[in-house]
Design an enzyme around this catalytic site. Sequence first.
Site, short mmCIF file in Angstrom:
data_model
loop_
_atom_site.label_atom_id
_atom_site.label_comp_id
_atom_site.label_asym_id
_atom_site.label_seq_id
_atom_site.Cartn_x
_atom_site.Cartn_y
_atom_site.Cartn_z
N LYS A 92 0.83 -1.19 0.11
CA LYS A 92 0.07 0.21 -0.02
C LYS A 92 0.85 1.09 0.06
CE LYS A 92 -4.43 -1.54 1.12
NZ LYS A 92 -4.09 -2.76 1.87
N GLU A 114 -9.31 6.22 3.70
CA GLU A 114 -10.29 5.16 4.60
C GLU A 114 -9.37 4.00 4.70
OE1 GLU A 114 -10.23 5.55 1.28
OE2 GLU A 114 -9.36 3.53 0.65
N SER A 382 1.61 -9.66 -0.74
CA SER A 382 1.32 -8.18 -0.73
C SER A 382 1.55 -7.47 0.93
CB SER A 382 -0.19 -8.22 -1.01
OG SER A 382 -0.88 -8.99 -0.15
#
Length: 400
Positions: A92, A114, A382
């Site tokens: 991210k 968010e 990830s």
Amino acid sequence: MKNYHAPDKQGFFGEHGGLFVAETLIPVLAEVKKAYKDAKKDPAFWAEFEDVLKYYVGRPSPVYHAERLSAHLGGAQIWLKREDLNHTGAHKINNAIGQALLAKRMGKKRVIAETGAGQHGVASATVAARFGMTCDVYMGADDIIRQSPNVFRMKLLGANVVSVDSGSRTLKDAMNEAMREWVARVDDTFYIIGTAAGPTPYPEMVRDFQCVIGNEAKKQMKKAIGRQPDIAVACVGGGSNAIGLFYPYIGEKKTRLVGVEAGGYGLDTLDHAAPISSGAPAGVLHGFRSYLMQDENGQVLGTHSVSAGLDYPGIGPEHSYLHDIGRVEYTAATDDKALAAFDLLCQYEGIIPALESSHAMAWAVENAPKMGKDQVILVNLSGRGDKDINTVAKLKGIEL
Ligand SMILES: *Cc1c(COP(=O)(O)O)cnc(C)c1O
């Protein structure tokens, strides 16, 4: 696939994507679109992006041959793209840095975000600290409980965490609330969306920032094994880590691409978060059209996944398009299979994966034994699983 080009000028990926927002948001998104179009053409923008990725995030993340796990499973060779080794522990951060640089370029002093698993909230709080902006993170009340270590990390980084009590008190509701807040304070605020979803230009922009994953992997696999993997697999929540891996591979016809959604308690129940593999119809949520879990009246359904980061009823529009044109296969892994894969990676490789990533691992664990020893599966790992240890302990009935 050579001529693959998406989205179109209106932000559509085939029938999906687009701009479905309240009138008040249209000029705001037009401003972002113009700024991004400008930045995308500016080599100085990408040079700064790459510099921050290298010296702050620690890129490139390696590809790693999971030899013991591959031998144990007795089939294809499993390789991992190690996004878990990034600063803040997941993919991210790549996107958060890209959007923070855009916010800075637009002269915004405040970012909002968010978050579901808390990873995007941590990434946003991190870049806000790094670039000197204030940060408010919207988070579902249930997720705040499930992901308490990440909530504390955000606070340590100087962010304000706003609890969202509406609806199912998860990611979907947090995103609604963040959009409402954005309309109220557009002058100084930039909204950092955490996945390859939302109204145009976000899906394209997030994809472009996350493509560093696939671009690196292509070079690294070529160097490591002299060719590209037979299969590249990634978990799909909103779809950012998956599109970041897949996009550079779209023209590599020999590489099968597999996206793994959250199967929850099973696709034969209502407790999952797998819009494509459960055959959900298309609908509009959070400003874009895509496959979406909804009832016959178009009401968005509640979802379930053991991993907060996959617990979302929709999916990024480019995935819906890639499904429609048959370039990517979408399937689901249940909570149980993800947890079994989580244990295997811990025990055979000394790597604690995120529960989200464990869904992609579950596909590899199930399918590697059916393949030859000379075949290669590349799994996008990830994120790391430190944030999930409370959840896993609880499921195993262990008090920490
Ligand atoms: C948020 C998250 C995901 C799911 O988001 P995508 O946008 O689908 O990638 C997957 N893995 C980890 C570790 C996450 O934090």
